[in-house]
Design an enzyme around this catalytic site. Sequence first.
Site, PDB file in Angstrom:
ATOM      1  N   ASP A 146       0.814  -1.213   0.000  1.00 52.49           N
ATOM      2  CA  ASP A 146       0.000   0.000   0.000  1.00 52.49           C
ATOM      3  C   ASP A 146       0.849   1.265   0.000  1.00 52.49           C
ATOM      4  OD1 ASP A 146      -2.659   1.242   0.180  1.00 52.49           O
ATOM      5  OD2 ASP A 146      -2.007   1.882   2.177  1.00 52.49           O
ATOM      6  N   THR A 179      -3.249   9.429  -4.715  1.00 50.36           N
ATOM      7  CA  THR A 179      -2.196   9.028  -5.645  1.00 50.36           C
ATOM      8  C   THR A 179      -2.616   9.265  -7.083  1.00 50.36           C
ATOM      9  OG1 THR A 179      -1.441   7.333  -4.095  1.00 50.36           O
ATOM     10  CG2 THR A 179      -0.740   7.110  -6.378  1.00 50.36           C
ATOM     11  N   LEU A 190      -8.345   6.347   1.312  1.00 54.86           N
ATOM     12  CA  LEU A 190      -8.357   7.437   0.327  1.00 54.86           C
ATOM     13  C   LEU A 190      -7.017   7.608  -0.367  1.00 54.86           C
ATOM     14  CD1 LEU A 190     -10.378  10.086   2.368  1.00 54.86           C
ATOM     15  CD2 LEU A 190     -11.198   8.657   0.506  1.00 54.86           C
ATOM     16  N   ARG A 191      -6.072   6.720  -0.084  1.00 55.28           N
ATOM     17  CA  ARG A 191      -4.767   6.853  -0.708  1.00 55.28           C
ATOM     18  C   ARG A 191      -4.844   6.686  -2.223  1.00 55.28           C
ATOM     19  NH1 ARG A 191      -0.871   3.904   2.766  1.00 55.28           N
ATOM     20  NH2 ARG A 191      -0.836   5.845   3.940  1.00 55.28           N
ATOM     21  N   GLY A 192      -5.797   5.884  -2.685  1.00 53.09           N
ATOM     22  CA  GLY A 192      -5.957   5.688  -4.116  1.00 53.09           C
ATOM     23  C   GLY A 192      -6.299   6.976  -4.834  1.00 53.09           C
TER      24      GLY A 192
END
Length: 342
Positions: free
Chosen positions: A198, A284, A279-281
Site C-alpha cells: 500500500d 495518488t 483514500l490513498r488511491g
Amino acid sequence: MTRPVYPFSAIVGQDELKLALIISAIDPSIGGVLAFGDRGTGKSTTVRALAALLPPVRAVRDCRFNCDPDGSNLCEECREKLREGEKLVARFIRVPVVDLPLGATEDRVVGALDLEKALTRGEKAFETGLLARANRGFLYIDEVNLLEDFLVDLLLDVAASGENVVEREGMSLRHPARFVLIGSGNPEEGELRPQLLDRFGLSVEVRTPQDLASRIEVVRRRDGFERDPHGFAAAWRGENRKLRRKVAIARARVNLIAVPDSILEDSAKLCLALGTDGLRGELTLMRAARALAAYEGAETVTQKHLKSIAPSALRHRLRRDPLDEAGSSVRVDMALEKAFSA
C-alpha cells in the site's frame, strides 16, 4: 574511466515502467514504484538508468545526508551550523539511487556507531547507513517481495515519518530520510506484505516483449552497449539530455497545474467502483495525473491523464475477490470503460 550506465532513452518498450519512474521523479510525494514481472526484462536496468537521466540537485556541501540548503528539513549537523552563524554552502550532486540488498543488516540500513573512531579515539560518532545516503533520492530494492520482515517494518516507519531515528550504545541521532521507494520482483517467488504494498504509489506490470521486432532491437542495443559502453552512451546522450530537460521543466511547474473538481469527482467515482480501501488511491491518482499533465506540458489535468495513469495507481489497491478470475489490470480497465464511456 568509469563505466557508464545503460541510457534511459535507449531502453526498448517498458513504457509503463519508464513513465511511472519519470512521474515519481517529478513528484516524489506520489510514493514510489513497484515493478513486478518476468525475469530478464530490464527492470533493474531501467531503474538504474534513471539516476543518470535526472537533473542534479542542490545539497549542502560535506553534508552526509544530502540536505537541501534551501529546505527546512535539515539534519542536526546543518542546524548546528546555522545556529553558529555559519552559511550553508551548496553544491550540485547527482540524485542518489541506493540499492538495499536483501541480506542487509539493520545497522547497515539505519546506521550505527563508528567502531573505528570509538576504538582508536574514544569518540562516539555515527556511521551513516543506506537510508542516509538515499535521502532526497531513490531507494531501490530488487526482489522486494523477499525482504525480511524486520526491514519491512523499518521501512514502513521511515516512509511514514520521513525521518530515521537511530539509538545505539547510548547515542541517539535522527536525520531526514525522504526517498522514493522503488521495488521490483517476480510474483512467482512470493507476495508482498499488504502494508508495504500500500506504500507504493504506482504499480506496473513488466512483461517479456512478444513482438519479433522489439526482441531483436533489445538484443541489438544491449550487445552494442556491452561492446562499446562509452560510445553507446555518447550516441544516446542527446536523447537523454532532451528527456532530462523535460523532467526538469515538469518538476518546476507541477504545483501550478490545475486539477478541476470534475477530475476529483471522477477519481472518487473510479475508486468507489473498484472498492479500494482508504483514500490513498484518490490522492495518488490525482497527484500522478497532475505530474503526467506537467510532463506533457498541459495546463490542466484532464480525463485523458486520469485514464492513462489509473491502472498504475490502482491495480495494487483492489480487494481480492476469489469469485472473480479477472486480473486487477482487467478490473481497472473495465471500470475505466464503464466510468468514462459516456
